[in-house]
Scaffold this motif. Structure first.
Motif, PDB file in Angstrom:
ATOM      1  N   PRO A  89      41.039  28.970  34.511  1.00  0.00           N
ATOM      2  CA  PRO A  89      40.221  29.700  35.489  1.00  0.00           C
ATOM      3  C   PRO A  89      40.129  31.186  35.129  1.00  0.00           C
ATOM      4  O   PRO A  89      41.138  31.823  34.796  1.00  0.00           O
ATOM      5  N   LEU A 108      38.464  34.903  36.500  1.00  0.00           N
ATOM      6  CA  LEU A 108      37.781  35.738  37.481  1.00  0.00           C
ATOM      7  C   LEU A 108      37.252  36.968  36.754  1.00  0.00           C
ATOM      8  O   LEU A 108      38.023  37.702  36.132  1.00  0.00           O
ATOM      9  N   ASN A 159      35.292  27.630  33.262  1.00  0.00           N
ATOM     10  CA  ASN A 159      35.776  27.700  34.637  1.00  0.00           C
ATOM     11  C   ASN A 159      35.730  29.158  35.083  1.00  0.00           C
ATOM     12  O   ASN A 159      36.746  29.840  35.141  1.00  0.00           O
ATOM     13  N   GLN A 216      34.568  32.339  37.626  1.00  0.00           N
ATOM     14  CA  GLN A 216      34.184  32.885  38.930  1.00  0.00           C
ATOM     15  C   GLN A 216      33.734  34.317  38.698  1.00  0.00           C
ATOM     16  O   GLN A 216      34.520  35.161  38.249  1.00  0.00           O
ATOM     17  N   GLU A 261      32.140  37.835  40.189  1.00  0.00           N
ATOM     18  CA  GLU A 261      31.981  38.597  41.422  1.00  0.00           C
ATOM     19  C   GLU A 261      31.390  39.965  41.104  1.00  0.00           C
ATOM     20  O   GLU A 261      31.768  40.604  40.120  1.00  0.00           O
ATOM     21  N   PHE A 284      41.993  34.940  44.234  1.00  0.00           N
ATOM     22  CA  PHE A 284      41.745  34.122  43.050  1.00  0.00           C
ATOM     23  C   PHE A 284      43.039  33.517  42.504  1.00  0.00           C
ATOM     24  O   PHE A 284      43.097  32.337  42.171  1.00  0.00           O
TER      25      PHE A 284
END
Length: 294
Positions: A241, A243, A263, A265, A267, A291
């Protein structure tokens, strides 16, 4: 250097954190550690030091053992002549992780620190739980397309320092004792709220970057970009993951990361410049906390 900006004095402003120094991969590394829980490695960028994270360290240390690392060439860490490609700097971090006895870590970085954090995740995926990138992707072949001249009438801040910092020896000769000019320019032009990096903060960074060795080393981070780009082309997609928090660098992250990760994310922080840790620390800190927890 002014002793009032020393590690010893600054750490007094962050209860629960302590300074440490050790030698890994042939270089002395300074790191600041505090909090309890799973380890979270945070890496600053140019032209800052561990102090860049001081707003969010107390928040994150409520949930994690926070370790802010000054990379080789930065602050109180060693300033060797070589080894500034991000793959080797990731090895510095890997050896520090082993030295501290951690099997797996969360890791994040801003600016040059994001380059190192990304490289760490690519080269040491089995020890990386999650990755956080702040406003900057790792160098990739698209960097070769950056214009050498400002684009006429474009709403675009020409990143002249990427080219200037490629030059060897001349920047040290020009800027030793005068880095306040460059550092003030960068903060004045790369912040929306120019007061978010205070005069005290600026003085800390000017103090540590104002000598010949510090200028040489920080420029070496940039001079390693061709090797970093070559290394990037060998990396597999990251499956952990990720971020990515972007402000002025949001489009760079959005363009670069989908092809390098599975994967992701992403923002965006509005009304904010490159130094988002200073301008929007609460938003950044909460995004990182949530996160890592989810």
């Amino acid at each position: 250097m002014d002793s009032s900006y020393s590690d010893k004095e600054l750490i007094k402003l962050l209860p629960g954190f302590t300074n440490h120094y050790t030698k890994v991969n042939g270089v002395k590394i300074h790191y600041v550690i505090g909090g309890q829980g799973d380890p979270l490695i945070l890496i600053p960028g140019y032209p800052e030091t561990w102090w860049a994270y001081h707003h969010i360290m107390p928040l994150l240390s409520e949930y994690y053992q926070v370790i802010v690392v000054e990379i080789r060439g930065m602050g109180s860490s060693g300033k060797p002549e070589s080894g500034y490609d991000k793959k080797n700097m990731a090895k510095d971090i890997s050896e520090l992780v082993r030295y501290l006895g951690f099997e797996k870590v969360y890791i994040g970085g801003h600016d040059i620190g994001a380059h190192v954090a990304f490289s760490y995740a690519c080269n040491y995926p089995t020890t990386t739980i999650k990755l956080v990138l702040l406003d900057t992707p790792h160098p990739d072949p698209s960097m070769y397309q950056l214009p050498m001249l400002p684009i006429l009438d474009a709403n675009y801040l020409y990143p002249w320092w990427l080219s200037f910092n490629q030059v060897k020896e001349l920047p040290e000769q020009l800027l030793e004792g005068r880095m306040s000019i460059v550092i003030s320019w960068l903060f004045d032009h790369l912040l929306v709220n120019k007061e978010s990096v205070s005069s005290f903060d600026r003085a800390i960074y000017i103090d540590v970057y104002n000598n010949k060795d510090a200028i040489r080393c920080s420029n070496s981070w940039y001079q390693a970009f061709p090797q970093d780009i070559a290394d990037f082309t060998t990396y597999k997609k990251l499956n952990i993951p990720i971020l990515a928090i972007g402000a002025s660098g949001y489009d760079l992250l959005r363009n670069a990361l989908p092809s390098a990760s599975t994967n992701l994310q992403l923002e965006k922080i509005e009304n904010c410049g490159h130094f988002l840790l200073a301008e929007k620390p609460n938003e950044v800190g909460l995004l990182i906390r949530d996160f890592l927890a989810n």
